[in-house]
Design an enzyme around this catalytic site. Structure first.
Site, PDB file in Angstrom:
ATOM      1  N   CYS A 136      14.062  32.140   2.546  1.00  0.00           N
ATOM      2  CA  CYS A 136      14.524  30.874   1.284  1.00  0.00           C
ATOM      3  C   CYS A 136      14.298  30.484   0.235  1.00  0.00           C
ATOM      4  O   CYS A 136      12.839  30.641   0.212  1.00  0.00           O
ATOM      5  CB  CYS A 136      15.842  30.132   1.894  1.00  0.00           C
ATOM      6  SG  CYS A 136      14.256  29.020   2.565  1.00  0.00           S
TER       7      CYS A 136
ATOM      8  N   HIS B 100      10.273  28.307  11.174  1.00  0.00           N
ATOM      9  CA  HIS B 100       9.791  28.788  12.079  1.00  0.00           C
ATOM     10  C   HIS B 100       9.969  30.244  12.363  1.00  0.00           C
ATOM     11  O   HIS B 100      10.644  31.063  12.669  1.00  0.00           O
ATOM     12  CB  HIS B 100      11.578  28.488  12.286  1.00  0.00           C
ATOM     13  CG  HIS B 100      11.451  26.952  12.372  1.00  0.00           C
ATOM     14  ND1 HIS B 100      11.244  25.503  13.184  1.00  0.00           N
ATOM     15  CD2 HIS B 100      12.599  26.415  12.093  1.00  0.00           C
ATOM     16  CE1 HIS B 100      11.312  24.634  13.036  1.00  0.00           C
ATOM     17  NE2 HIS B 100      12.908  24.755  12.136  1.00  0.00           N
TER      18      HIS B 100
ATOM     19  N   GLU C 279      14.693  18.224   9.673  1.00  0.00           N
ATOM     20  CA  GLU C 279      15.722  17.599   8.664  1.00  0.00           C
ATOM     21  C   GLU C 279      16.471  16.300   9.272  1.00  0.00           C
ATOM     22  O   GLU C 279      16.026  15.895   7.660  1.00  0.00           O
ATOM     23  CB  GLU C 279      16.403  18.888   7.873  1.00  0.00           C
ATOM     24  CG  GLU C 279      17.127  18.012   7.028  1.00  0.00           C
ATOM     25  CD  GLU C 279      17.987  19.224   6.492  1.00  0.00           C
ATOM     26  OE1 GLU C 279      17.730  21.066   6.594  1.00  0.00           O
ATOM     27  OE2 GLU C 279      19.257  18.792   5.920  1.00  0.00           O
TER      28      GLU C 279
ATOM     29  N   SER D 190      13.624  29.162  15.465  1.00  0.00           N
ATOM     30  CA  SER D 190      14.893  28.836  14.948  1.00  0.00           C
ATOM     31  C   SER D 190      16.509  28.909  14.928  1.00  0.00           C
ATOM     32  O   SER D 190      16.686  29.927  15.467  1.00  0.00           O
ATOM     33  CB  SER D 190      14.515  29.927  13.532  1.00  0.00           C
ATOM     34  OG  SER D 190      15.800  29.594  12.333  1.00  0.00           O
TER      35      SER D 190
ATOM     36  N   ASN E 170      18.783  28.202  13.614  1.00  0.00           N
ATOM     37  CA  ASN E 170      19.286  29.225  11.741  1.00  0.00           C
ATOM     38  C   ASN E 170      19.168  30.865  12.611  1.00  0.00           C
ATOM     39  O   ASN E 170      20.082  31.267  11.858  1.00  0.00           O
ATOM     40  CB  ASN E 170      18.421  29.241  10.880  1.00  0.00           C
ATOM     41  CG  ASN E 170      18.790  29.212   9.299  1.00  0.00           C
ATOM     42  OD1 ASN E 170      19.438  30.488   9.477  1.00  0.00           O
ATOM     43  ND2 ASN E 170      18.510  28.704   8.265  1.00  0.00           N
TER      44      ASN E 170
HETATM   45 FE1  F3S Z   1      16.073  27.015   2.667  1.00  0.00          FE
HETATM   46 FE2  F3S Z   1      15.354  24.631   1.356  1.00  0.00          FE
HETATM   47 FE3  F3S Z   1      17.835  25.955   2.431  1.00  0.00          FE
HETATM   48  S1  F3S Z   1      14.883  25.161   2.853  1.00  0.00           S
HETATM   49  S2  F3S Z   1      17.536  27.166   3.435  1.00  0.00           S
HETATM   50  S3  F3S Z   1      16.821  26.752  -0.061  1.00  0.00           S
HETATM   51  S4  F3S Z   1      17.913  23.682   2.063  1.00  0.00           S
END
Ligand code: F3S
Length: 712
Positions: free
Chosen positions: A12, A40, A124, A216, A218
């Site tokens: 990202c 991660h 975070e 991760s 995510n």
């Molecule tokens: Fe990446 Fe920032 Fe979103 S690290 S997932 S762009 S909050």
């Protein structure tokens, strides 16, 4: 196509930026440490270590080194600890996480409660809690939200990677619990997009690979989402994790998606392995490929961009302050809201943007939509400059030597000397004003514009002048405004052109200075006396608007009338009395009193206001004979006479009244002639003694054509 990859795959924006900047810093400083793992993903971490980027857990472990704060961000205390440890800190907190820090910090500055939707042990969330100044609750589910106490007021925000559906289930519970709830949806849409795309892909394929770090959260979430749709699914960290018999690419469709911490090169490696497994194994050892291809792969994925270039990108993230656009470059670009022109921009919109900076110092590509507009606006200004057209500008800022104006979004400099055709005392008075300007200098390379208001005013004046001259006629009566006074007259604006009323044309009486008659900004009605087209001079008259005093004097001062006047001058032969400006009469010495006097001063003094009787008036000769004596005699009581007892007389002598009158008249004339002769001699003597002083008096008397000249 047997292999399909998800649209939103690879790092990202926040992670990409962190990795890139950490690599650069490690090249610059030799080696660096990151506070916690940068991503991660064990493969990337391993590779980063070979490049001198090592992860540590605490600030103490980073002591004296260059320390990178990863995209998750940290609490303020960590910055202080790093400083205490003498570290050089490189802050790579994702802009979306930083925004979240700002929101909670601002809300809780006076100790108000914050509720964070997120995993309490996620780095975070730990960092964000550090930015809260009051009580903080973390909730990861609707059940946990139910356990919260009732509250009067609180802020609800979320971990950026918090699942949107879970946020939706928590929100109504907390709305019930908190009376005055402030909600800030700080979820990063990159996560939601990735999951949406993965869900769609899972529905289209026979088998699915989810590539990412097993640690991760995510990636785990992505795996679970896809598994619910496509049961033949594998969570892998690298191409090595793919079993040889996973799927048949000749007969089956395979989908691949990645977590936000998975680099593009890992995805490419998996795709390559799936399509050409044997060849890969034989030609290039995997270890060597990874190492050598890390930067090469990153480079290969780059779209080349340069400042000023216009590119098209997709909106992938939006906050109140910024919009994140995927332009196919290694980092996504950021547009500040004030640089965004498209209204109602939405996620997934394709927009045209201009690259302002490839790297703003924080690893972000800076984009602008407004710059494109500016470029177009500048092109229009060039056209107007070429065609000598005027432009409109709004005064914005006073700078050294002039004023900056906004002309269709472009800054234009107007030098102080070009602001007006008159001296400008306060440049600031033009701020906020819309000015019509003429571009007098334009540099396309430097995008520099110099403009003039004075040039516009001058052109307008010239136009007005031409029009005004065409409409002027000698003898016409026009209205005008007195603009300025000089010793020799008054300048009057009669509609775009100035004419002069000479001091002698201001009044029928003698005027020492124009200010006695008119003042600046006074509206006057004047007569055009003369038009000199060649010299562009207009002679105006104000006194010509009034009748000549001597023309109307016979009506105003008929013989026998009694009038009031002011003694303005005394000579040996009489006193001059001003009846009105420009009309003086003479009271001869013999007419000053009922008895004989030696000097005029015995009867009157300069400045006296007196009643006089008009004996005679000659408007042609501009003479009025006045008399005090006649008035006094008229007013004197007649001697009383008794009809019953007439006064006794010794002898009655018959008198020839006519002869006595004649004699008296002759005597009076002789007396007058004698006195006038004396006066003339005295005047001549004075003139001989003081020729210089006397000369202007004579000149004035001549020019004024007064009665004195005639009398003398
Ligand atoms: Fe990446 Fe920032 Fe979103 S690290 S997932 S762009 S909050």
């Amino acid at each position: 196509m047997p292999i399909r990859t998800a649209k939103y795959a690879g790092f990202c924006m926040g992670v990409q930026r962190a990795v890139d900047e950490a690599m650069k810093a490690s090249e610059q400083y030799g080696s660096i440490v990151t506070i916690g793992e940068l991503v991660h993903n064990p493969q990337v971490i391993e590779l980063l270590e070979t490049k001198g980027v090592k992860a540590v857990d605490t600030a103490a472990e980073a002591s004296g080194q260059t320390a990178v704060i990863r995209s998750h961000g940290v609490a303020p205390a960590v910055y202080e600890e790093l400083e205490t440890e003498g570290c050089v800190t490189l802050d790579l907190t994702c802009p979306f996480v930083r925004r979240q820090h700002e929101i909670v910090s601002r809300y809780s500055h006076d100790g108000k409660t914050v509720i964070l939707a997120g995993q309490p042990d996620h780095p975070e969330v730990i960092g964000t809690i550090g930015w809260c100044r009051g009580r903080v609750y973390t909730v990861a589910s609707a059940q946990e939200a139910e356990a919260l106490p009732e509250m009067d007021e609180a802020l609800l925000a979320a971990q950026t990677t918090f699942p949107p559906e879970r946020w939706a289930s928590i929100l109504p519970v907390i709305q019930r619990k908190v009376k005055h709830l402030t909600v800030e949806d700080t979820i990063c849409t990159a996560t939601a997009q990735r999951q949406d795309e993965a869900r769609k892909l899972a529905a289209e394929v026979d088998a699915m690979l989810v590539l990412g770090g097993k640690k991760s959260a995510n990636t785990q979430k992505l795996y679970e989402t896809c598994k619910a749709i496509c049961p033949r699914i594998l969570l892998i960290e690298s191409a090595d994790d793919i079993p040889a018999d996973f799927a048949d690419i000749h007969s089956e469709i395979i989908g691949i998606t990645t977590g936000a911490s998975t680099p593009d090169w890992l995805l490419k490696e998996v795709v390559t392995r799936m399509t050409d497994n044997e060849q890969m194994d034989q030609q290039v050892p995997v270890e060597e490929t990874e190492e050598n291809s890390f930067m090469a792969d990153v480079e290969a994925t780059l779209v080349k961009i340069r400042p000023g270039q216009t590119v098209t990108g997709t909106v992938v993230q939006m906050t109140d302050d910024e919009v994140c656009v995927n332009i196919g470059f290694k980092s996504d670009g950021l547009i500040k809201r004030e640089d965004l022109v498209t209204e109602d921009v939405k996620m997934g919109d394709e927009i045209e943007v201009e690259v302002v900076k490839v790297n703003d110092g924080d690893g972000n590509v800076l984009l602008s939509q407004r710059n494109i507009l500016k470029r177009k606006a500048f092109a229009k200004l060039v056209e107007k400059f070429d065609n000598d057209e005027y432009v409109e500008g709004v005064g914005k800022e006073v700078v050294k030597g002039g004023l900056i104006c906004d002309v269709d979004g472009i800054r234009a400099f107007v030098p102080a000397s070009q602001l007006s055709n008159r001296y400008v005392e306060k440049i600031g008075e033009f701020i906020g004003q819309t000015l019509t300007l003429k571009i007098i200098e334009l540099d396309e390379q430097k995008r520099r514009i110099v403009a003039s208001r004075k040039a516009v005013m001058k052109a307008e004046e010239a136009e007005k002048k031409t029009e005004a001259w065409a409409s002027l006629e000698e003898g016409a009566v026009v209205k005008g405004i007195v603009r300025r006074l000089t010793d020799f007259g008054a300048f009057v604006d009669i509609g775009g052109v100035d004419g002069l009323i000479h001091v002698t044309d201001l009044s029928w009486s003698h005027v020492k200075h124009p200010s006695e008659i008119v003042h600046p900004d006074q509206e006057v009605e004047v007569k055009i006396l003369n038009l000199d087209h060649e010299r562009e001079r207009i002679q105006l008259g104000l006194k010509q608007m009034q009748p000549k005093p001597w023309d109307v004097a016979p009506q105003k001062y008929p013989e026998g009338s009694v009038v009031v006047g002011k003694v303005v001058r005394i000579t040996t032969f009489g006193a001059f009395v001003e009846l009105e400006p420009g009309v003086d009469g003479l009271v001869h010495i013999s007419q000053c009193a009922t008895t004989r006097i030696d000097k005029v001063e015995d009867a009157v003094t300069v400045g006296d206001e007196i009643n006089v009787k008009v004996l005679s008036i000659d408007p042609q000769a501009k003479r009025i004979s006045l008399s005090i004596r006649a008035l006094l005699e008229d007013e004197a009581p007649k001697p009383a006479q008794s009809a019953a007892q007439p006064e006794a007389v010794d002898e009655i002598v018959p008198v020839d009244i006519e002869a006595v009158g004649k004699q008296l008249e002759e005597d009076a004339q002789k007396e007058e002639a004698k006195e006038e002769a004396v006066a003339e001699t005295e005047t001549q003597e004075e003139a001989d003694e003081k020729p210089k002083k006397k000369a202007p008096a004579k000149k004035a008397a001549k020019s004024d054509d007064t009665q004195e000249e005639t009398e003398a």
